[in-house]
Every structure is written in C-alpha cells, then in structure tokens.
Write a protein that holds these residues in place. Structure first.
Motif, mmCIF file in Angstrom:
data_model
loop_
_atom_site.group_PDB
_atom_site.id
_atom_site.type_symbol
_atom_site.label_atom_id
_atom_site.label_comp_id
_atom_site.label_asym_id
_atom_site.label_seq_id
_atom_site.Cartn_x
_atom_site.Cartn_y
_atom_site.Cartn_z
ATOM 1 N N SER A 1 42.922 42.567 43.259
ATOM 2 C CA SER A 1 43.070 41.273 42.601
ATOM 3 C C SER A 1 43.024 40.122 43.597
ATOM 4 O O SER A 1 42.773 38.973 43.217
ATOM 5 C CB SER A 1 44.374 41.228 41.797
ATOM 6 O OG SER A 1 45.486 41.433 42.652
ATOM 7 N N SER A 2 43.229 40.430 44.878
ATOM 8 C CA SER A 2 43.160 39.386 45.910
ATOM 9 C C SER A 2 41.723 39.018 46.267
ATOM 10 O O SER A 2 41.496 38.000 46.934
ATOM 11 C CB SER A 2 43.891 39.856 47.173
ATOM 12 O OG SER A 2 43.308 41.057 47.670
ATOM 13 N N ALA A 3 40.746 39.816 45.838
ATOM 14 C CA ALA A 3 39.347 39.517 46.142
ATOM 15 C C ALA A 3 38.949 38.192 45.497
ATOM 16 O O ALA A 3 39.322 37.911 44.352
ATOM 17 C CB ALA A 3 38.443 40.636 45.631
ATOM 18 N N HIS A 4 38.190 37.383 46.203
ATOM 19 C CA HIS A 4 37.863 36.046 45.719
ATOM 20 C C HIS A 4 37.089 36.076 44.413
ATOM 21 O O HIS A 4 37.137 35.116 43.639
ATOM 22 C CB HIS A 4 37.061 35.282 46.784
ATOM 23 C CG HIS A 4 35.684 35.825 47.017
ATOM 24 N ND1 HIS A 4 34.577 35.379 46.335
ATOM 25 C CD2 HIS A 4 35.238 36.792 47.864
ATOM 26 C CE1 HIS A 4 33.496 36.031 46.760
ATOM 27 N NE2 HIS A 4 33.883 36.901 47.678
ATOM 28 N N TYR A 5 36.407 37.177 44.125
ATOM 29 C CA TYR A 5 35.584 37.270 42.923
ATOM 30 C C TYR A 5 36.249 38.064 41.802
ATOM 31 O O TYR A 5 35.664 38.236 40.728
ATOM 32 C CB TYR A 5 34.243 37.932 43.267
ATOM 33 C CG TYR A 5 34.388 39.306 43.881
ATOM 34 C CD1 TYR A 5 34.468 40.443 43.086
ATOM 35 C CD2 TYR A 5 34.468 39.471 45.258
ATOM 36 C CE1 TYR A 5 34.624 41.702 43.641
ATOM 37 C CE2 TYR A 5 34.612 40.724 45.832
ATOM 38 C CZ TYR A 5 34.699 41.829 45.018
ATOM 39 O OH TYR A 5 34.855 43.072 45.570
ATOM 40 N N SER A 6 37.447 38.569 42.014
ATOM 41 C CA SER A 6 38.113 39.388 41.003
ATOM 42 C C SER A 6 38.452 38.549 39.776
ATOM 43 O O SER A 6 39.168 37.541 39.871
ATOM 44 C CB SER A 6 39.395 39.999 41.565
ATOM 45 O OG SER A 6 40.195 40.539 40.524
ATOM 46 N N CYS A 7 37.960 38.965 38.617
ATOM 47 C CA CYS A 7 38.290 38.264 37.374
ATOM 48 C C CYS A 7 39.768 38.453 37.033
ATOM 49 O O CYS A 7 40.413 37.540 36.509
ATOM 50 C CB CYS A 7 37.408 38.768 36.237
ATOM 51 S SG CYS A 7 35.640 38.539 36.549
ATOM 52 N N ARG A 8 40.290 39.634 37.337
ATOM 53 C CA ARG A 8 41.715 39.891 37.128
ATOM 54 C C ARG A 8 42.540 38.943 38.000
ATOM 55 O O ARG A 8 43.504 38.309 37.526
ATOM 56 C CB ARG A 8 42.021 41.350 37.475
ATOM 57 C CG ARG A 8 43.480 41.758 37.405
ATOM 58 C CD ARG A 8 43.593 43.269 37.564
ATOM 59 N NE ARG A 8 42.822 43.752 38.706
ATOM 60 C CZ ARG A 8 43.330 44.434 39.741
ATOM 61 N NH1 ARG A 8 44.610 44.718 39.777
ATOM 62 N NH2 ARG A 8 42.562 44.852 40.717
ATOM 63 N N GLY A 9 42.158 38.816 39.271
ATOM 64 C CA GLY A 9 42.857 37.897 40.158
ATOM 65 C C GLY A 9 42.727 36.459 39.701
ATOM 66 O O GLY A 9 43.686 35.681 39.770
#
Length: 261
Positions: free
Chosen positions: A86-94
C-alpha cells in the motif's frame, strides 16, 4: 444523461462533496450504510479534497460510510499475482487509505473516525465475490466514475470489455498503462507500469450503482467529454460509456474539458 459544466475542478469537487455529505446524513438518519464508489487518480481528487474541507467545517458521523474502491494493480511473480504494498506510489489501495479515508479521518473529531472495516475493494482470491459483497450492502449509493483520456477505460476495464463483465482480473491495455504514466508520475517509464489489475466489471458498475457521477476535467479529457456527451448506449471501444446505461447518471465537466457535441 444530465450534463453539468463547472468553472473548474474545484467547483466540481465542492458540488459533489456537498451532495455526498447530504446523502450520508440521510443514510445516518435511516440507520443504513452509505456506499460511495471511488476511483483513484486525478479526476476525483477535487471531490476528496472538498470532502475533507467540508467535514472539517461541519463534521458528519461517517461510521455508516463505506468506501468501495474500483480497482488495484497486480504484480506478477513465480507464485502468481500479488498486491503491491500500500506504500507504493501507484497502489490504488494506498491511494484510498491516504487520499480518501485519511482525509476524512483527519477532518473529523477522534470519536467520529471512519472504521477501517468500511474500506473495501476486490480480492485476488475471488474477485467476483466483490459484486455479491456490494449487493449485500444494498448497492452503491453514488459511484464516482472517471474516463481514461486515451482509450476510455473505466476502472481497469480495457476497450472491448463485455457489457456483462463482472469483477475480475484483467490484462491492462497498453494505452491504459500509458495514461497511468501521467496519473502516477513517479513511474519512470512504461516498463514500470504493471500489466495486470483487479477491476470491478462493466456490468457490475451498471447493475450495482443507484446513481453515478462521471467526472471529466482539463483539456486532456476533451475527447472523453465528447464521447460521453454523445453516447446513446454502451460502446465497448470506449468503456466509460457504460455510464449512459446506469441509473441517475450525471456528467460533471469543467469548461476546459467541454467540447460541443
């Protein structure tokens, strides 16, 4: 389709945030969930920013609010698909946790924070179960939708998606991945954009939405506005046209995106 032209993206956000909070108050009075369908990315951001501002000015109990996300990238590996962190810049969940739930929680008194259980999205193990989960909640009260600029993708449904498609794992169209280079500018190139994703289906959007607000703004969305404003039925070459077949649909655009039909 009702078409509303606003001065700029901020006025789109103000209008829709006020509607969401009014409808949430009604749901609270009835003691029922209020399900808000949410995309990630740039198009709905003015709504999320306005929600934070309006809630800070006049708090509303959000314990009945359910944030239903549309999609998520998938990573491919030897063991199959996995979710990005979720920390990924592209994560929709994040994105949902930071830009929607996070903004709502930061605006509210501690006692009115949104419980984590009210944040839902499709699951890798059984993506089709998302439709049943949404149906059990009574459907999506308001689905905020956005159209891809280059190919009209909606969620991660690529051009050619069947009208009756349900929530599932898909291969992302190359143009969708190129569009998302602009949505997530930290990608250094197309090779970094995942090739697969979880998505709510075209048929799922149409059958589960009680009302829809399609959001297009900026010069880059002029073709999207034209395609949506002139659509009379679902066109699989531009999947976002499923909006025309949804109940109580509105198209919200700014003056920069508006083109004459």
């Amino acid at each position: 389709m009702k078409i509303a032209i606003h001065r700029n993206p901020a006025t789109i956000g103000d209008h829709l945030a006020a509607r969401i909070l009014a409808e949430l108050r009604t749901a609270n009075a009835a003691g029922r969930p209020y399900v808000l369908g949410c995309p990630g990315g740039r198009s709905p951001m003015p709504v999320y920013v306005a929600l934070e501002r309006q809630l800070a000015a006049a708090p509303v109990d959000c314990s009945n609010l359910v944030i239903a996300m549309m999609d998520e990238y998938l990573l491919s590996g030897p063991a199959g698909f996995s979710l990005p962190p979720s920390s990924a810049h592209y994560s929709c969940r994040g994105f949902g946790q930071r830009e929607i739930v996070g903004r709502i929680n930061s605006a509210l008194p501690d006692a009115m924070h949104l419980p984590d259980v009210n944040f839902i999205m499709p699951a890798i193990a059984a993506p089709e179960a998302y439709d049943a989960q949404l149906a059990a909640l009574g459907g999506i009260d308001l689905f905020l939708l956005a159209s891809g600029a280059g190919d009209g993708h909606i969620a991660f449904n690529p051009p050619g998606s069947a009208r009756d498609s349900r929530s599932r794992i898909v291969t992302l169209a190359e143009q969708t991945r190129r569009d998302n280079l602009a949505t997530f500018p930290d990608f250094q190139g197309l090779d970094e954009v995942p090739t697969h994703g979880l998505t709510i289906g075209i048929g799922s959007i149409a059958s589960l939405s009680k009302s829809v607000a399609m959001i297009v703004w900026g010069e880059g969305k002029r073709e999207a506005f034209r395609r949506l404003a002139t659509a009379t039925t679902y066109d699989p070459s531009w999947p976002a046209t499923i909006a025309i077949e949804c109940q109580n649909v509105e198209l919200h655009a700014d003056t920069a995106a508006r083109t004459e039909p």
